[in-house]
Scaffold this motif. Structure first.
Motif, PDB file in Angstrom:
ATOM      1  N   LYS A 229      32.258  36.329  42.441  1.00 25.27           N
ATOM      2  CA  LYS A 229      33.231  36.321  41.347  1.00 25.27           C
ATOM      3  C   LYS A 229      34.446  37.196  41.626  1.00 25.27           C
ATOM      4  O   LYS A 229      35.550  36.918  41.138  1.00 25.27           O
ATOM      5  CB  LYS A 229      32.556  36.764  40.046  1.00 25.27           C
ATOM      6  N   GLU A 230      34.275  38.244  42.396  1.00 27.21           N
ATOM      7  CA  GLU A 230      35.396  39.154  42.647  1.00 27.21           C
ATOM      8  C   GLU A 230      36.363  38.602  43.709  1.00 27.21           C
ATOM      9  O   GLU A 230      37.410  39.195  43.971  1.00 27.21           O
ATOM     10  CB  GLU A 230      34.886  40.529  43.087  1.00 27.21           C
ATOM     11  N   ILE A 231      36.015  37.484  44.319  1.00 24.80           N
ATOM     12  CA  ILE A 231      36.850  36.884  45.369  1.00 24.80           C
ATOM     13  C   ILE A 231      37.485  35.594  44.851  1.00 24.80           C
ATOM     14  O   ILE A 231      36.797  34.764  44.257  1.00 24.80           O
ATOM     15  CB  ILE A 231      36.011  36.581  46.631  1.00 24.80           C
ATOM     16  N   ARG A 258      37.998  33.061  36.566  1.00 29.91           N
ATOM     17  CA  ARG A 258      38.117  33.119  38.020  1.00 29.91           C
ATOM     18  C   ARG A 258      39.556  32.887  38.446  1.00 29.91           C
ATOM     19  O   ARG A 258      40.348  32.237  37.747  1.00 29.91           O
ATOM     20  CB  ARG A 258      37.235  32.031  38.672  1.00 29.91           C
TER      21      ARG A 258
END
Length: 282
Positions: A229-231, A258
């Protein structure tokens, strides 16, 4: 460049005029185009005229774009007529689209692009007999349309998706489940599929089925499954993203929280919080 004493050349002006076109800065673009010869002694070439046709066409100033073509001191090439055809597609100018398409078919008879864009226009107006005639001409000339394909890299491996061919992927059942979940979330967010982007004379249910399996949606769904999720999810596409997918991916970015970056045949689209970097001007 001017303030630092650097002299812009023809390539510089292509970049600046393209930027004006992509951001809707019509007045600025016209002023810069006029200054090329009068201020910077750079003679406009066909690529600069193509930029101007694109600039005016995107803004809906189709007649002004035609005037630019008529006043060109050289013969208009495929880029010029292609820009006009694209503008006619956006603004549903069927008569001019046919003129531009026929010019392109003479210049580039093996290029599928003019057939596809003109087919899009006919399909959006329900002129299925004209669509069928175009396809017949394509077959007669052995012109092949490249299928819509999208790519996404996950764990150093590239995954390719082709429109409508979801079962070719070994994890297709997971992707289909994700698409079903997205359908629910998107409808709750107010999404209504736009059947005008389906180029077949089929009923509404079949249109919705076709839209669901466009390649960019398949790639994005796979990215949601596999990319942390952080990418940001990064997708490449060989053709221009369709309007329905553009709307859907904006909402997907919002409801899933996202970042999605899509590079299509024309430009980058950065989707975040329900907004695209192109500001829907593409």
């Amino acid at each position: 460049m001017f303030s630092t004493g650097m002299v812009p050349d023809g390539v510089t002006f292509v970049g600046v005029l393209t930027a004006c076109s992509y951001t809707g800065k019509v007045k600025e673009g016209l002023d810069i185009f006029e200054s090329m010869k009068s201020k910077y002694m750079v003679e406009p070439k066909t690529e600069h005229y193509a930029c101007m046709v694109d600039l005016l066409g995107r803004a809906g100033k189709i007649n002004e774009a035609v005037n630019i073509i008529e006043k060109m001191p050289m013969e208009a090439d495929a880029a010029v007529w292609g820009s006009l055809l694209g503008a006619c597609r956006t603004h549903a100018k069927l008569d001019l689209a046919e003129v531009a398409a026929k010019k392109l078919l003479v210049i580039e008879p093996e290029n599928a692009g003019p057939y596809i864009l003109l087919s899009n226009i006919y399909a959006s107006q329900g002129k299925w007999n004209d669509v069928a005639e175009l396809r017949k001409n394509m077959r007669a000339r052995s012109v092949k349309k490249s299928p819509g394909s999208s790519w996404i890299e996950v764990e150093k491996r590239v995954h390719m998706f082709t429109t409508g061919d979801i079962r070719a992927h070994p994890e297709h059942s997971m992707i289909m489940k994700m698409l079903e979940n997205l359908d629910v979330l998107l409808r709750e967010a107010g999404y209504n599929p736009d059947g005008n982007f389906v180029l077949h004379d089929v009923d509404e249910e079949e249109k919705l089925y076709s839209l669901r399996y466009h390649s960019e949606k398949l790639a994005v769904a796979y990215g949601l499954l596999k990319v942390p999720k952080e990418i940001p999810i990064r997708v490449m596409k060989n053709l221009r993203v369709c309007g329905d997918c553009h709307t859907a991916i904006k909402l997907i970015a919002k409801v899933t929280e996202r970042e999605i970056i899509l590079r299509d045949a024309n430009r980058f689209h950065h989707f975040k919080d329900g907004i695209c970097s192109c500001r829907d001007y593409w």
